[in-house]
Design a protein around this motif. Structure first.
Motif: not given
Length: 67
Positions: A21-22, A39
């Protein structure tokens, strides 16, 4: 984090740690310094832009093919 390539003492570089997610990014010469997290969508957009494959990504001065 993984270093993108081996650098000499005078070269600049970053390390990138992709997670689901990152995307975490840091200066390879300063691993305890500040870090940037973006992101996956933003990272993909940055990569497209840096490779010159985004429409209208030319240099504002008008130099064709510059990023």
């Amino acid at each position: 984090m993984r270093e993108q390539q081996k650098l000499t003492q005078d070269e600049l570089g970053v390390e990138v740690a992709p997670c689901p997610h990152t995307i975490h990014i840091r200066d390879s010469k300063n691993p305890t310094g500040p870090r940037l997290s973006v992101s996956p969508t933003a990272w993909a957009g940055f990569l497209r832009y840096s490779q010159g494959s985004v429409a209208g990504s030319a240099d504002p001065a008008g130099a064709p093919g510059s990023v």
